[in-house]
Design a protein around this motif. Structure first.
Motif, PDB file in Angstrom:
ATOM      1  N   LEU A 120      70.085  12.485  51.000  1.00  0.00           N
ATOM      2  CA  LEU A 120      69.872  12.126  52.396  1.00  0.00           C
ATOM      3  C   LEU A 120      69.049  10.861  52.541  1.00  0.00           C
ATOM      4  O   LEU A 120      68.065  10.665  51.829  1.00  0.00           O
ATOM      5  N   ASP A 121      69.452  10.033  53.488  1.00  0.00           N
ATOM      6  CA  ASP A 121      68.646   8.898  53.914  1.00  0.00           C
ATOM      7  C   ASP A 121      67.764   9.346  55.076  1.00  0.00           C
ATOM      8  O   ASP A 121      68.160  10.192  55.877  1.00  0.00           O
ATOM      9  N   GLN A 122      66.564   8.804  55.162  1.00  0.00           N
ATOM     10  CA  GLN A 122      65.620   9.111  56.248  1.00  0.00           C
ATOM     11  C   GLN A 122      65.407  10.629  56.387  1.00  0.00           C
ATOM     12  O   GLN A 122      65.405  11.179  57.475  1.00  0.00           O
ATOM     13  N   GLY A 123      65.192  11.248  55.245  1.00  0.00           N
ATOM     14  CA  GLY A 123      64.974  12.695  55.245  1.00  0.00           C
ATOM     15  C   GLY A 123      63.694  13.117  55.931  1.00  0.00           C
ATOM     16  O   GLY A 123      63.481  14.309  56.166  1.00  0.00           O
ATOM     17  N   TYR A 124      62.858  12.167  56.259  1.00  0.00           N
ATOM     18  CA  TYR A 124      61.597  12.472  56.938  1.00  0.00           C
ATOM     19  C   TYR A 124      61.784  12.720  58.431  1.00  0.00           C
ATOM     20  O   TYR A 124      60.884  13.239  59.102  1.00  0.00           O
ATOM     21  N   LEU A 125      62.933  12.360  58.992  1.00  0.00           N
ATOM     22  CA  LEU A 125      63.137  12.537  60.430  1.00  0.00           C
ATOM     23  C   LEU A 125      63.115  14.021  60.797  1.00  0.00           C
ATOM     24  O   LEU A 125      63.625  14.862  60.042  1.00  0.00           O
ATOM     25  N   PRO A 126      62.514  14.370  61.926  1.00  0.00           N
ATOM     26  CA  PRO A 126      62.442  15.783  62.331  1.00  0.00           C
ATOM     27  C   PRO A 126      63.801  16.469  62.340  1.00  0.00           C
ATOM     28  O   PRO A 126      63.920  17.619  61.911  1.00  0.00           O
ATOM     29  N   GLU A 127      64.851  15.770  62.798  1.00  0.00           N
ATOM     30  CA  GLU A 127      66.166  16.398  62.839  1.00  0.00           C
ATOM     31  C   GLU A 127      66.717  16.652  61.438  1.00  0.00           C
ATOM     32  O   GLU A 127      67.477  17.604  61.212  1.00  0.00           O
ATOM     33  N   GLU A 143      55.291  14.932  56.783  1.00  0.00           N
ATOM     34  CA  GLU A 143      54.614  14.949  55.492  1.00  0.00           C
ATOM     35  C   GLU A 143      55.636  15.183  54.387  1.00  0.00           C
ATOM     36  O   GLU A 143      56.827  15.320  54.632  1.00  0.00           O
ATOM     37  N   THR A 144      55.157  15.224  53.144  1.00  0.00           N
ATOM     38  CA  THR A 144      56.039  15.566  52.036  1.00  0.00           C
ATOM     39  C   THR A 144      56.525  17.004  52.190  1.00  0.00           C
ATOM     40  O   THR A 144      55.732  17.919  52.417  1.00  0.00           O
ATOM     41  N   LEU A 145      57.821  17.194  52.083  1.00  0.00           N
ATOM     42  CA  LEU A 145      58.420  18.527  52.134  1.00  0.00           C
ATOM     43  C   LEU A 145      58.971  18.852  50.753  1.00  0.00           C
ATOM     44  O   LEU A 145      59.823  18.124  50.238  1.00  0.00           O
ATOM     45  N   ASN A 146      58.474  19.908  50.161  1.00  0.00           N
ATOM     46  CA  ASN A 146      58.931  20.312  48.840  1.00  0.00           C
ATOM     47  C   ASN A 146      58.892  21.821  48.743  1.00  0.00           C
ATOM     48  O   ASN A 146      57.821  22.417  48.664  1.00  0.00           O
ATOM     49  N   PHE A 147      60.066  22.437  48.803  1.00  0.00           N
ATOM     50  CA  PHE A 147      60.114  23.888  48.569  1.00  0.00           C
ATOM     51  C   PHE A 147      61.042  24.178  47.393  1.00  0.00           C
ATOM     52  O   PHE A 147      61.930  23.375  47.051  1.00  0.00           O
ATOM     53  N   TYR A 148      60.822  25.329  46.783  1.00  0.00           N
ATOM     54  CA  TYR A 148      61.559  25.744  45.586  1.00  0.00           C
ATOM     55  C   TYR A 148      61.623  27.262  45.603  1.00  0.00           C
ATOM     56  O   TYR A 148      60.585  27.936  45.545  1.00  0.00           O
ATOM     57  N   TRP A 149      62.814  27.808  45.737  1.00  0.00           N
ATOM     58  CA  TRP A 149      62.994  29.257  45.733  1.00  0.00           C
ATOM     59  C   TRP A 149      64.047  29.625  44.694  1.00  0.00           C
ATOM     60  O   TRP A 149      65.098  28.987  44.621  1.00  0.00           O
ATOM     61  N   SER A 150      63.760  30.649  43.885  1.00  0.00           N
ATOM     62  CA  SER A 150      64.703  31.009  42.824  1.00  0.00           C
ATOM     63  C   SER A 150      64.597  32.494  42.497  1.00  0.00           C
ATOM     64  O   SER A 150      63.773  33.218  43.061  1.00  0.00           O
ATOM     65  N   ASN A 151      65.418  32.916  41.539  1.00  0.00           N
ATOM     66  CA  ASN A 151      65.428  34.327  41.136  1.00  0.00           C
ATOM     67  C   ASN A 151      64.521  34.595  39.937  1.00  0.00           C
ATOM     68  O   ASN A 151      64.544  35.693  39.387  1.00  0.00           O
ATOM     69  N   VAL A 152      63.708  33.620  39.504  1.00  0.00           N
ATOM     70  CA  VAL A 152      62.800  33.845  38.383  1.00  0.00           C
ATOM     71  C   VAL A 152      61.358  33.834  38.869  1.00  0.00           C
ATOM     72  O   VAL A 152      61.039  33.224  39.893  1.00  0.00           O
ATOM     73  N   ASP A 153      60.493  34.501  38.138  1.00  0.00           N
ATOM     74  CA  ASP A 153      59.077  34.577  38.522  1.00  0.00           C
ATOM     75  C   ASP A 153      58.194  33.700  37.653  1.00  0.00           C
ATOM     76  O   ASP A 153      56.975  33.765  37.715  1.00  0.00           O
ATOM     77  N   SER A 204      61.376  15.813  49.784  1.00  0.00           N
ATOM     78  CA  SER A 204      61.506  14.776  50.807  1.00  0.00           C
ATOM     79  C   SER A 204      60.148  14.162  51.082  1.00  0.00           C
ATOM     80  O   SER A 204      59.200  14.862  51.432  1.00  0.00           O
ATOM     81  N   LYS A 205      60.063  12.854  50.911  1.00  0.00           N
ATOM     82  CA  LYS A 205      58.811  12.132  51.111  1.00  0.00           C
ATOM     83  C   LYS A 205      58.643  11.727  52.574  1.00  0.00           C
ATOM     84  O   LYS A 205      59.620  11.627  53.320  1.00  0.00           O
ATOM     85  N   PRO A 206      57.415  11.443  52.998  1.00  0.00           N
ATOM     86  CA  PRO A 206      57.192  10.968  54.368  1.00  0.00           C
ATOM     87  C   PRO A 206      57.746   9.557  54.576  1.00  0.00           C
ATOM     88  O   PRO A 206      58.101   8.855  53.608  1.00  0.00           O
ATOM     89  N   GLU A 207      57.795   9.135  55.823  1.00  0.00           N
ATOM     90  CA  GLU A 207      58.431   7.878  56.181  1.00  0.00           C
ATOM     91  C   GLU A 207      57.831   6.683  55.449  1.00  0.00           C
ATOM     92  O   GLU A 207      58.551   5.851  54.886  1.00  0.00           O
ATOM     93  N   TRP A 208      56.506   6.586  55.433  1.00  0.00           N
ATOM     94  CA  TRP A 208      55.873   5.415  54.829  1.00  0.00           C
ATOM     95  C   TRP A 208      56.219   5.308  53.347  1.00  0.00           C
ATOM     96  O   TRP A 208      56.446   4.206  52.826  1.00  0.00           O
TER      97      TRP A 208
END
Length: 417
Positions: free
Chosen positions: A44-51, A104-114, A128-132
């Motif tokens: 994605l381009d401009q992944g920082y946008l709210p939409e 802000e930076t968005l980073n989530f990670y969900w999986s089936n391992v612990d 996804s990094k912030p705009e700046w």
């Protein structure tokens, strides 16, 4: 298609031990350090946008709808040192939290391992990094997911294509892919040498370990079973979808439009591209030639520097991997139209350039050989004598090996005249 799907699943099981490595931290040999399965990634381009952040939350909800019961642990705040149970937050709460990271930076990670040392089968991640930061460094946002190959049968081939259309319509990516790839853990750095080996044994596998690469602003990384292209990328590099369809002469390359782009399908089912039997699947070769003008001219190295003398991807070999389906002879077997019988013919009747131990190498490039029941690979340099092969595990020396040329560094012909 069912016959082709079953053939793929059988081939996968027969070769399972060739591309699956158990993790040394697991004495029960249940968890893996590296494996192969279905991999999808959307850039994605401009992944920082709210939409865009809201769209990412919608894709998480979509994955949750089908496989949320498989997800066990992960993190939502970019902190891999503190894992949370997946069910701790409802999907609505997860979406709210994603929206709270709108700037802000968005980073989530969900999986089936612990344990993040182990490779998940079911997994979804976003970075996804912030705009700046994006404007300064040109990194791109990505959404990546894993599924086991069994989902081709359980969820369904056509349903997975429709799902990719749906995901792409939600995210509006610049481009993306879905197909067979190497699946790795969050702590994947130690196993890049294994990725290098597997990438040269199974050419149909994607290598996905540098997904925020700024070079991907210039085009897609590489084709796979499904290659996703935005309307903008098609317009900029390929003309139009109608023009693309007119250029296509392969009736098993199909186009699945969505609002904002198209999913291009290379054949009925994904391909492993086993160099020992079918390194250059026909439909992969054809879709690569069709879409190549929209491919990024280069990509960042798929590997870091060696820490103990082991071979990993570098800039040159990453480029070679990216272009591995360029200017090659397809190796699929096909039914002869001259006969009504089920007789098959091999499309690759040419003889590859070969070289034996002790001879001078005629062309710099990647070579392969069958040694003690395994396919081995070496990078040989023109003008240098081919040294004996030493097995890294047993230290046995092989003095009489014939190496076959897979890819030349200069892009020349790998077959004898």
């Amino acid at each position: 298609m069912q016959d082709k799907l079953q053939k793929l699943l059988d081939e996968y099981q027969e070769n399972y031990n060739r591309f699956t490595y158990g993790h040394y931290l697991d004495p029960n040999n249940i968890e893996d350090a590296i494996k192969t399965g279905l991999v999808g990634c959307y850039y994605l381009d401009q992944g920082y946008l709210p939409e865009k952040r809201q769209a990412i939350g919608q894709v998480l909800a979509l994955y949750d709808k089908y496989w949320g019961n498989k997800l066990k642990f992960g993190f939502l705040d970019g902190n891999p040192n503190q894992l949370h149970p997946y069910q701790k937050f409802s999907i609505d709460k997860k979406q709210d939290l994603i929206n709270n990271y709108a700037f802000e930076t968005l980073n989530f990670y969900w999986s089936n391992v612990d344990n993040l040392e182990f490779v998940p089968e079911y997994f979804i991640e976003t970075f996804s990094k912030p705009e700046w930061y994006e404007k300064l460094h040109q990194d791109i946002t990505y959404v990546q997911l894993y599924l086991p190959i069994s989902e081709l049968k359980e969820f369904g081939v056509e349903q997975l294509i429709a799902l990719n259309q749906q995901i792409s319509e939600i995210l509006q990516p610049m481009h993306g892919f879905f197909g067979l790839g190497i699946q790795h853990s969050h702590e994947y750095y130690d196993y890049q040498y294994l990725e290098y080996e597997l990438a040269h044994q199974f050419l149909g596998l994607d290598i996905s370990n540098d997904e925020d690469d700024e070079h991907l602003r210039d085009g897609f990384k590489c084709i796979n079973w499904l290659t996703i292209l935005s309307d903008q990328l098609i317009t900029d590099k390929l003309g139009s979808l109608e023009t693309l369809k007119e250029r296509n002469n392969d009736n098993e390359i199909r186009f699945y439009p969505y609002t904002g782009g198209v999913v291009v399908r290379a054949g009925e089912v994904p391909e492993l591209g086993d160099v020992a039997s079918n390194p250059y699947p026909k439909h992969y070769v054809n879709v690569n030639a069709l879409l190549k003008p929209a491919r990024a001219p280069e990509i960042a190295s798929l590997g870091f520097g060696s820490i103990n003398g082991e071979v990993r991807f570098n800039n040159r070999t990453s480029k070679e991997w990216q272009s591995r389906f360029d200017d090659v002879e397809a190796t699929d077997i096909a039914v002869s139209h001259e006969q009504q019988s089920a007789e098959v013919i091999n499309m690759d009747s040419k003889v590859r350039i070969s070289i034996q131990t002790g001879q001078l190498c005629p062309h710099t490039g990647v070579y392969s050989a069958q040694i003690n029941g395994k396919v081995e690979y070496r990078e040989l340099i023109q003008g240098y004598k081919v040294e004996p092969f030493i097995d890294s595990e047993t230290q046995q020396v092989y003095n009489d090996v014939t190496w076959q040329l897979l890819r030349r560094e200069d892009g020349g012909n790998v077959f004898r005249d």
